[in-house]
Design an enzyme around this catalytic site. Structure first.
Site, short mmCIF file in Angstrom:
data_model
loop_
_atom_site.label_atom_id
_atom_site.label_comp_id
_atom_site.label_asym_id
_atom_site.label_seq_id
_atom_site.Cartn_x
_atom_site.Cartn_y
_atom_site.Cartn_z
N GLY A 1 0.82 -1.21 0.00
CA GLY A 1 0.00 0.00 0.00
C GLY A 1 0.86 1.26 0.00
N LEU B 1 1.38 3.69 2.20
CA LEU B 1 2.21 3.96 3.37
C LEU B 1 3.41 3.02 3.41
CD1 LEU B 1 2.77 5.50 5.96
CD2 LEU B 1 1.18 3.95 7.16
N ASP C 1 -0.36 -13.09 5.59
CA ASP C 1 -1.78 -12.74 5.72
C ASP C 1 -2.11 -12.58 7.20
OD1 ASP C 1 -4.51 -12.50 5.71
OD2 ASP C 1 -4.88 -14.16 4.34
N TYR D 1 -16.56 1.19 7.79
CA TYR D 1 -15.10 1.31 7.81
C TYR D 1 -14.63 1.81 9.18
CZ TYR D 1 -10.54 3.50 7.08
OH TYR D 1 -9.23 3.89 7.21
N TRP E 1 -7.16 11.47 5.64
CA TRP E 1 -7.07 11.84 4.23
C TRP E 1 -5.66 11.60 3.66
CZ3 TRP E 1 -10.30 16.91 3.17
CH2 TRP E 1 -11.61 16.72 3.63
#
Length: 291
Positions: free
Chosen positions: A17, A19, A44, A133, A158
């Site tokens: 991802g 980050l 995982d 979420y 954000w």
């Protein structure tokens, strides 16, 4: 004794991802840290047996959990998947950290709040998420707090960068395709450069901070999504060539907090941590770095 033996060993989950990629980019700036990057294919976090097997071969001082289900809209339609990754995955990591005496750094979100406040949210404010979420992320936070003491839960807002799928990339792509942009003014928070968050995380490890708990980290200042889009177009030189319009009624499937600015007072009181940068200044670096 070799140099490698005295390095602090850090496991990064969800490293594919944005980050995770930002952490990879600055890895070389921290020679005292040894980072091990994993993604869902190599580790995982939803499968506890995978974690146990992984830790039979390797030992770590810290886990930085960047693995997350982040699609706010889809989470409304498949909450089980959001809770599996954001809540059960966090619980599995907390359990392994307890077994192995590892410090957990977990990334959470401003969406644990309902947005009814009119001043920045502090770490002491009571969460009350209004979408699946946010509920799944709050459940993950609670599992961690109930399981271990040596944790850092970092709420951010954000998040964007030059990597992955995010608002910055979407605005640049649509403006490049000459699409008309209608952007909401009904939500206010702090756009946060994932490169800044990555540095904050590794600085936290580097200084061996042991003041555990919840921290709010985002760039300084506040903006609407429209403000954010306008600055992206300005810094990229595309503002004059793009039709950009405001709307105060942009329909979304998931409810979203109207105001979710995070107070940085707690972070700013930490003497060993570098100062937090204004969101506009940080956004500008995306377009000026390396030029």
């Amino acid at each position: 004794m070799g140099e490698e033996s005295i390095k602090t060993k850090v496991l990064i989950t969800g490293s594919s991802g944005q980050l995770g990629q930002c952490l990879k980019k600055i890895e070389g700036n921290y020679p005292n840290l040894q980072l091990c990057f994993t993604d869902s294919k190599t580790l995982d976090i939803c499968k506890k047996e995978n974690l146990k097997e992984f830790f039979t071969h390797l030992q770590f001082d810290f886990i930085v959990n960047c693995a997350a289900y982040t699609n706010v809209e889809k989470a409304e339609k498949e909450p089980e998947k959001a809770f599996l990754i954001n809540a059960q995955g966090a619980k599995n990591l907390a359990d392994i950290c307890k077994e192995q005496n590892v410090t957990l750094i977990h990334i959470s979100t401003d969406y644990v709040f309902d947005g009814k406040k009119d001043a920045p949210y502090t770490e002491e404010d009571l969460p009350n998420p209004i979408n699946q979420y946010g509920k799944s992320k709050l459940a993950g936070e609670k599992y961690i707090q109930e399981t271990i003491k040596n944790y850092f839960i970092i709420r951010t807002s954000w998040l964007y960068s030059e990597y992955g799928n995010n608002f910055l990339k979407t605005i640049l792509r649509k403006s490049g395709n000459k699409e008309k942009l209608t952007i909401t003014t009904s939500e206010i928070s702090s756009p946060t450069n994932a490169n800044d968050l990555a540095k904050f995380i590794l600085d936290l490890v580097h200084v061996n901070n042991d003041v555990y708990g919840i921290y709010h980290y985002s760039n300084l200042g506040e903006a609407t999504w429209y403000d954010f889009a306008r600055e992206i177009l300005t810094f990229s030189g595309k503002l004059e060539d793009t039709i950009l319009k405001k709307t105060d009624n942009y329909p979304t499937f998931a409810k979203r907090p109207k105001y979710s600015v995070l107070s940085k007072d707690k972070v700013l009181r930490q003497n060993k941590i570098p100062k937090v940068v204004d969101w506009r200044m940080s956004l500008k670096t995306i377009f000026t770095n390396g030029k």
